[in-house]
Design a protein around this motif. Structure first.
Motif, short mmCIF file in Angstrom:
data_model
loop_
_atom_site.label_atom_id
_atom_site.label_comp_id
_atom_site.label_asym_id
_atom_site.label_seq_id
_atom_site.Cartn_x
_atom_site.Cartn_y
_atom_site.Cartn_z
N VAL A 94 25.62 9.36 -62.55
CA VAL A 94 25.99 10.69 -62.57
C VAL A 94 27.15 10.95 -61.38
O VAL A 94 26.45 10.56 -60.45
CB VAL A 94 24.54 11.58 -62.48
N GLU A 95 28.01 11.45 -61.54
CA GLU A 95 28.88 11.55 -60.41
C GLU A 95 28.69 13.20 -59.69
O GLU A 95 28.54 14.15 -60.57
CB GLU A 95 30.22 11.79 -60.73
N HIS A 96 28.33 13.32 -58.52
CA HIS A 96 28.22 14.40 -57.73
C HIS A 96 29.32 14.60 -56.67
O HIS A 96 29.57 13.95 -56.10
CB HIS A 96 26.89 14.48 -57.03
N ARG A 97 30.06 15.74 -56.90
CA ARG A 97 31.14 16.20 -56.06
C ARG A 97 30.71 17.37 -55.26
O ARG A 97 30.16 18.22 -55.35
CB ARG A 97 32.48 16.96 -57.08
N LEU A 98 31.23 16.71 -54.00
CA LEU A 98 30.46 17.62 -52.56
C LEU A 98 31.65 18.04 -51.86
O LEU A 98 32.53 17.26 -51.64
CB LEU A 98 29.60 16.62 -51.70
#
Length: 192
Positions: free
Chosen positions: A155-159
């Motif tokens: 899962v990619e989390h963009r911060l």
């Protein structure tokens, strides 16, 4: 002629890596099997012929059962645990190949479970780890400047600046600077 500071750190790190292998009585071949890193790369790292990448250090930390902060604090000249480390005295390590700079913010102490690390990724930098140094490691990633994509458990989390992600790390992770300028973040690490 005085050796540059980063070369001194690499030399001390190389010595510590050789010590850790020696403490366990492992040959280079045994360590290669356990870590998935070639014997020649391990040999060159232990002789300070190469500066290890963050991914290589992560694999070795996994095999030796310690966080990267602990390993790096072991190569710093300290007489014992201290409660305060001034900014200018904090250990800095650079993976020049990936554009990653790591500052050990917390005073090192082997008996404590939490630590703070400042990470900097150059624009476009992409840092992948195939496993955590310690399975189940808790991480809090707080972006101070720039933009960061963190992938864990597929899962990619963009911060963006100000965002904070908390996760437990069991498998591969990836840190990617997604903006057109450097990303700076705080990583709080808590041992399980």
């Amino acid at each position: 002629m005085k050796q540059p500071v980063e070369d001194e750190v690499d030399a001390r790190l190389a010595g510590r890596l050789a010590e850790l292998r020696g403490e366990r009585g492992w040959s280079l071949g045994e360590l290669a099997e356990r870590s998935g890193v070639s014997r020649s790369t391990l040999s060159r790292a232990e002789r300070a012929e190469i500066s290890p990448t963050a991914a290589l250090l992560n694999r070795l930390c996994h095999v030796y059962g310690r966080t990267m902060s602990r390993l790096l604090s072991e190569v710093e000249a300290q007489t014992g645990p201290v409660p305060l480390v001034r900014a200018g005295e904090q250990g800095v390590w650079e993976d020049r190949a990936s554009g990653f700079v790591r500052r050990s913010v917390s005073p090192p102490h082997p008996a404590l479970r939490g630590e703070l690390v400042e990470g900097r990724l150059a624009a476009g930098a992409d840092l992948a780890y195939d496993r955590p140094p310690v399975p189940g490691l808790e991480q809090h990633i707080w972006v101070l400047e720039g933009a960061l994509a963190v992938t864990a458990q597929d899962v990619e989390h963009r911060l963006d600046a100000g965002d904070c992600l908390r996760l437990r790390v069991w498998g591969p992770t990836r840190f990617r600077c997604t903006g057109d300028r450097e990303t700076r973040y705080v990583l709080a690490v808590v041992l399980p």
